[in-house]
Design a protein around this motif. Sequence first.
Motif, PDB file in Angstrom:
ATOM      1  N   GLU A   1      -4.909   0.867   3.661  1.00 12.08           N
ATOM      2  CA  GLU A   1      -4.437  -0.237   4.508  1.00 12.08           C
ATOM      3  C   GLU A   1      -4.394   0.209   5.954  1.00 12.08           C
ATOM      4  O   GLU A   1      -4.778  -0.532   6.863  1.00 12.08           O
ATOM      5  CB  GLU A   1      -3.043  -0.680   4.042  1.00 12.08           C
ATOM      6  N   GLU A   2      -3.921   1.442   6.175  1.00 15.44           N
ATOM      7  CA  GLU A   2      -3.631   1.869   7.553  1.00 15.44           C
ATOM      8  C   GLU A   2      -4.873   2.065   8.417  1.00 15.44           C
ATOM      9  O   GLU A   2      -4.835   1.865   9.624  1.00 15.44           O
ATOM     10  CB  GLU A   2      -2.807   3.167   7.538  1.00 15.44           C
TER      11      GLU A   2
ATOM     12  N   HIS B   1       0.837  -1.205   0.000  1.00 10.31           N
ATOM     13  CA  HIS B   1       0.000   0.000   0.000  1.00 10.31           C
ATOM     14  C   HIS B   1       0.874   1.258   0.000  1.00 10.31           C
ATOM     15  O   HIS B   1       2.041   1.202   0.391  1.00 10.31           O
ATOM     16  CB  HIS B   1      -0.889   0.015   1.242  1.00 10.31           C
TER      17      HIS B   1
ATOM     18  N   HIS C   1      -1.184  -6.857   8.090  1.00 10.45           N
ATOM     19  CA  HIS C   1      -0.917  -6.386   6.725  1.00 10.45           C
ATOM     20  C   HIS C   1      -2.037  -6.845   5.807  1.00 10.45           C
ATOM     21  O   HIS C   1      -2.804  -7.729   6.170  1.00 10.45           O
ATOM     22  CB  HIS C   1       0.413  -6.954   6.215  1.00 10.45           C
TER      23      HIS C   1
ATOM     24  N   ASP D   1       7.015   2.140   4.916  1.00  8.15           N
ATOM     25  CA  ASP D   1       5.865   1.303   5.260  1.00  8.15           C
ATOM     26  C   ASP D   1       4.911   1.228   4.078  1.00  8.15           C
ATOM     27  O   ASP D   1       4.321   2.236   3.695  1.00  8.15           O
ATOM     28  CB  ASP D   1       5.166   1.902   6.496  1.00  8.15           C
ATOM     29  N   GLY D   2       4.773   0.050   3.497  1.00  9.48           N
ATOM     30  CA  GLY D   2       3.890  -0.143   2.344  1.00  9.48           C
ATOM     31  C   GLY D   2       4.568   0.148   1.024  1.00  9.48           C
ATOM     32  O   GLY D   2       4.541  -0.665   0.107  1.00  9.48           O
TER      33      GLY D   2
ATOM     34  N   HIS E   1       7.396  -6.270   3.015  1.00 11.90           N
ATOM     35  CA  HIS E   1       7.069  -5.135   3.890  1.00 11.90           C
ATOM     36  C   HIS E   1       8.229  -4.929   4.854  1.00 11.90           C
ATOM     37  O   HIS E   1       8.947  -5.871   5.173  1.00 11.90           O
ATOM     38  CB  HIS E   1       5.782  -5.448   4.676  1.00 11.90           C
TER      39      HIS E   1
END
Length: 419
Positions: A131-132, A86, A362, A97-98, A196
């Motif tokens: 995603e978050e 993501h 995730h 992150d992502g 990731h």
Amino acid sequence: MQTMTGIDQLRLWRTLMDLRQIGAGATEADGITRLAFSPPELEAKAYIRVLMEECGLDVYTDAVGNVFGVYQGREPDLPVIMTGSHVDSVIRGGAFDGTLGVLGAIEAVRTMKEAGIRPRRTIEIVSFSDEEGTRFGAGYMGSKALAGKLDDRFLTLTDQEGESYETVLTKAGYEPSAYPKAKRDSREIGAFLEMHIEQGRVLEEADIAAGIVTTIQGPLWLQVTIEGAADHAGATPMAIRKDASLAMAEAMLAVEEAAVTHGGVGTVGSLKVKPGGINIIPGEVVFTVDMRHGDTTLRDRMLTDIEASFSAIAGKRGVSFKTLVTKKEPPATCSEDIRASIHQAANTCGIPVKDMPCGAGHDALIMSTVTRMGMILVRSQDGISHNPQEWTSQEDCAKGTELLMRTLHSLAEERGDEA
Ligand SMILES: [Zn+2]
């Protein structure tokens, strides 16, 4: 099988640093903020689309804004190998992150193409939406839509400004009611592989660049309310108090004990003491519990132990506990075949790896309900993430991507599950 050239470390790094500019605050300390469907997040997705197009992939966006780049295989009717992550972020998040999972996947496929490799199965890269979960308090919305796990309720969730998901999707140019169209038939997808950053310190302490995930721990969230009695802090003797705050202190230790006993993790991350005055015995406390374990049975035992402790504390202190489960995702086990493929890739290119459970949630957790799933973790400096200081070295990003590319290639060539 053709031999494969290595990935282009600098080219990958440049894309990571370019994407880092989108949604960046005024100073480094402000980090990156790309909340789901905000202008910077949409700009980041546009950037991903451009990279995918430059790479010669067939690019499309589904009904909930998931962006896909398709590299047609030699036998396009076979189930695809899907990979990605993501590009949305938390508030004041970091650059890896992502993004590493999406940009690494693009670099991996680009390298294969340049080496003249067209694998048997189609490889499909995805950049999932939201995603978050920071904006609407939910998370994994893109992968949930793909897995067919959303219902109309998500459209009524609201953000801090009071805007509903439905309004936000409409403003971003989507037709909210069309979200069921994002669901994919599980027979179309032969495997899902996500790279990731680790977001922990396990790899750093082992001095190893990459990890192979065994299980993804499923989060179980509780909201706990303790009712006691608010009284005067001077006039009420200790023996007759119903202090909700002291009950909470014992309850927090019970969460720790349950986690340690069963080998999981437990966190009380938020608490509110009411009424909240220096000279008032707390009459009510509300706190959250986040519990995770790679094994559902053991996670359930943690919960049973915690609830037993709560009722013992309630009896002892004359308070009452109300416990509400607000999230319960089952843990997911990574596919043995995919883990073996990653190990093989690591052996081939001499990258030491470590088998490990993954503590963070995730999109791969959701994708495990659709197809067999695997994850590669890449070392995080000081284990920091969801923070402007989040960092993964150029070399480690390249190593993870090398593993991703080789694993994608072997999965895309494998025989045996043509059905
Ligand atoms: Zn992430």
